[in-house]
Design a protein around this motif. Structure first.
Motif, PDB file in Angstrom:
ATOM      1  N   ALA A   1      15.722 -24.356  38.665  1.00 32.51           N
ATOM      2  CA  ALA A   1      15.041 -25.517  37.883  1.00 32.51           C
ATOM      3  C   ALA A   1      14.064 -24.808  37.083  1.00 32.51           C
ATOM      4  CB  ALA A   1      14.449 -26.746  38.965  1.00 32.51           C
ATOM      5  N   ALA A   2      13.540 -23.744  37.188  1.00 33.17           N
ATOM      6  CA  ALA A   2      12.424 -23.372  36.320  1.00 33.17           C
ATOM      7  C   ALA A   2      13.057 -23.032  34.913  1.00 33.17           C
ATOM      8  CB  ALA A   2      11.866 -22.078  36.977  1.00 33.17           C
ATOM      9  N   ARG A   3      14.236 -22.890  34.814  1.00 32.86           N
ATOM     10  CA  ARG A   3      14.790 -22.733  33.550  1.00 32.86           C
ATOM     11  C   ARG A   3      14.490 -23.851  32.566  1.00 32.86           C
ATOM     12  NH1 ARG A   3      19.196 -24.937  36.154  1.00 32.86           N
ATOM     13  NH2 ARG A   3      20.682 -26.073  35.269  1.00 32.86           N
ATOM     14  N   PHE A   4      14.528 -25.161  32.999  1.00 31.63           N
ATOM     15  CA  PHE A   4      14.253 -26.207  32.242  1.00 31.63           C
ATOM     16  C   PHE A   4      12.669 -26.006  31.398  1.00 31.63           C
ATOM     17  CE2 PHE A   4      17.300 -27.969  35.276  1.00 31.63           C
ATOM     18  CZ  PHE A   4      18.223 -28.060  34.194  1.00 31.63           C
ATOM     19  N   LEU A   5      11.939 -25.217  32.081  1.00 33.34           N
ATOM     20  CA  LEU A   5      10.813 -25.125  31.491  1.00 33.34           C
ATOM     21  C   LEU A   5      10.590 -23.366  30.802  1.00 33.34           C
ATOM     22  CD1 LEU A   5       8.224 -26.584  33.823  1.00 33.34           C
ATOM     23  CD2 LEU A   5       9.102 -27.653  31.919  1.00 33.34           C
ATOM     24  N   GLY A   6      11.746 -23.043  30.588  1.00 36.75           N
ATOM     25  CA  GLY A   6      11.905 -21.705  30.041  1.00 36.75           C
ATOM     26  C   GLY A   6      11.407 -20.475  30.673  1.00 36.75           C
TER      27      GLY A   6
END
Length: 114
Positions: free
Chosen positions: A52-57
């Motif tokens: 999920a962290a990928r959604f915040l770069g």
């Protein structure tokens, strides 16, 4: 409705792979963080490219808790590593912990529990 959901201490999302749990989880986490809550978004055995962290770069976390924004942290737990940590805490002598972790009975039990 969102305020009622975010008033809870624990929110669990589940579903099959590809259902959007990571995206919904991150959206809920950001909404809670913006309302002043401290948030820990926990994923279990999520492939690194799908965290999920990928959604915040952010890139993959490697199973380590990390703060993405003030008050918003994530971690992707890997069951084998979590169980090893648990055994080592419960059996503080390294020799005995290795015996447990190497045991065929432990491996069968762990495989059945997953």
């Amino acid at each position: 409705m969102l305020d009622d959901l975010l008033a809870r201490r624990l929110v669990v999302l589940s579903g099959k792979g590809g259902a959007g749990k990571s995206l919904v989880g991150m959206a809920l986490a950001v909404a809670a963080q913006r309302r002043g809550k401290r948030v820990l978004l926990v994923e279990v055995d999520t492939p690194a490219v799908a965290e999920a962290a990928r959604f915040l770069g952010a890139g993959p976390g490697g199973g380590v808790e990390r703060e993405l924004r003030p008050g918003l942290s994530t971690v992707n737990l890997q069951p084998p590593a979590v169980m090893e940590e648990y055994v080592r805490r419960m059996v503080p002598m390294d020799f005995l912990a290795r015996k447990v972790l190497d045991s065929p009975v432990y491996h069968r039990f762990f495989a059945a529990a997953r």
